[in-house]
Design an enzyme around this catalytic site. Structure first.
Site, short mmCIF file in Angstrom:
data_model
loop_
_atom_site.label_atom_id
_atom_site.label_comp_id
_atom_site.label_asym_id
_atom_site.label_seq_id
_atom_site.Cartn_x
_atom_site.Cartn_y
_atom_site.Cartn_z
N PRO A 53 16.29 49.68 -68.65
CA PRO A 53 15.95 51.09 -68.50
C PRO A 53 16.31 51.91 -69.75
CG PRO A 53 17.85 50.50 -67.11
CD PRO A 53 17.36 49.24 -67.75
N ASP A 54 15.58 52.99 -70.00
CA ASP A 54 15.96 53.89 -71.10
C ASP A 54 17.00 54.88 -70.58
OD1 ASP A 54 14.49 55.67 -69.61
OD2 ASP A 54 12.94 56.02 -71.09
N ASP A 129 20.06 46.44 -77.79
CA ASP A 129 19.74 45.23 -77.02
C ASP A 129 19.44 44.01 -77.88
OD1 ASP A 129 17.11 45.71 -77.95
OD2 ASP A 129 16.58 46.82 -76.15
#
Ligand code: CNA
Length: 362
Positions: A53-54, A129
């Protein structure tokens, strides 16, 4: 800095370099001008389709879903002062975001393709990430402006903490402590109130040298990163591929807005460049199922290879089940006998050296 005019360019005003303000015209510009210095500026939106998710998307973003962490403010999870007092919410989140669980998106492979074509000047990412590395973009082409999970230190004595132990702690959502001073360990990602890595400042002049700028998947709300697109020279096309218009993108004559999903936007861009097949092939290489499929379609093994594999498998099995029963020993023995000719058996000196703890009778 970063307070670029955000008034949108009037449609009646013609672009200065591009034929039109669309992605097909950008593709043409790349070919005609033999573009070789592309800078990218990206954020969490390029990884959402990987399942990460952002921050700020309504409903799906991390900030909208932090209720389970019971924080005064969602941003506190990345606040260094809050972390000192209560590191648990951060480690609960780190458990979700930790690299190794996700596959790069087609956008990450597009960045790799730009690199392979010798066009990537620098990739500026706010993401932690490491998916661009996983897609095969070399580390020296990437500026991880907000750090990454690649290493971790004690926040007090700055001692490095071992990677393996970190993996174990994060997997269990536990808080690691320094072996030297018992201080808190934090991955080297930049929290609010901390300085950005020097590599960001050392490379901040590069956007001014670029002949194309691509901004993707970012709300451009975090400074000083948010000011990077404004550092591109006037007259250099800037492309925004994002769900919504952000920052000052769209205010210059050669700004192109491709609003919507970034995977779809990048595919359209690749199609316009005639790179669609190449891109899809490159992305397929990141498919974790590929390895198992390759094994399934591998040519049949020779007798010797089969024998070698069988010996290895049995060795492992024997190691696991030390304290074998007599019956099991017999079974292993029979199986080995049926796989090896007496001649080969003699030449290899028998199997006693492979299974020193197995008393095979020959
Ligand atoms: P943000 O503020 O959450 O903004 C994300 C932007 O991307 C928004 O404008 C969204 O509309 C847009 N967006 C989301 N999904 C898509 C999609 N599929 N296609 C097109 N657009 C999309 O995130 P920023 O990166 O701008 O904020 C900076 C923070 C986020 C950095 O400090 C990061 O460390 C941090 N972050 C990183 C990750 C990661 O590493 N994957 C995840 C979450 C947060």
């Amino acid at each position: 800095m970063g307070n670029e005019e955000s008034t949108m360019m009037d449609d009646t005003i013609a672009p200065s370099v591009l034929e039109a303000r669309n992605i097909e015209a950008v593709a043409k510009y790349i070919k005609v001008y033999d573009v070789k210095k592309v800078v990218l500026m990206v954020g969490a939106g390029i990884s959402t389709s990987a399942g990460i998710p952002d921050f700020r998307s309504p409903d799906t973003g991390i900030y909208a879903n932090l209720a389970f962490l019971d924080l005064p403010e969602p941003e506190d999870v990345f606040d260094i002062g809050f972390f000192r007092e209560n590191p648990k919410p951060f480690y609960a989140l780190a458990h979700e975001l930790y690299p190794g669980r996700y596959r790069p998106t087609i956008v990450h492979s597009f960045i790799r393709l730009l690199y392979e074509k010798g066009m990537l000047l620098k990739h500026f990412t706010q993401n932690i990430d490491c998916l661009e590395r996983q897609a095969g973009v070399p580390g020296d082409k990437i500026i991880e402006a907000h750090g990454s999970f690649a290493s971790q230190h004690c926040i007090d004595c700055k001692e490095l903490y071992p990677d393996e132990e970190m993996h174990e702690k994060v997997a269990k959502s536990e808080v690691p402590h320094c072996h030297k001073c018992n201080g808190l360990i934090k991955p080297d990602i930049v929290f609010f109130g901390e300085a950005l890595p020097s590599s960001f400042f050392d490379n901040r002049d590069l956007p001014a040298e670029a002949d194309l700028c691509i901004v993707m998947g970012t709300s451009l709300q975090v400074q000083p990163f948010a000011s990077l697109p404004s550092l591109c020279s006037e007259g250099v096309p800037r492309v925004l591929i994002n769900k919504e218009q952000v920052g000052g993108l769209g205010s210059r004559k050669d700004d192109v807005l491709l609003l919507g999903d970034c995977d779809a936007g990048v595919l359209r861009f690749a199609r316009a460049l005639g790179w669609e097949e190449e891109l899809e092939a490159l992305w397929e290489k990141t498919n974790p199922d590929l390895q198992s499929r390759a094994e399934e379609t591998a040519p049949p093994q020779t007798r010797d290879e089969r024998l070698h594999d069988e010996v290895e498998r049995l060795t492992e099995e024997v190691d696991r089940t030390l304290g074998l029963t007599e019956a099991y020993q017999r079974k292993v023995h029979e199986k080995l006998e049926s796989h090896e000719s007496p001649e080969a058996h003699r030449q290899s000196g028998g199997l006693g050296h492979v299974f020193p703890h197995l008393k095979l009778s020959h």
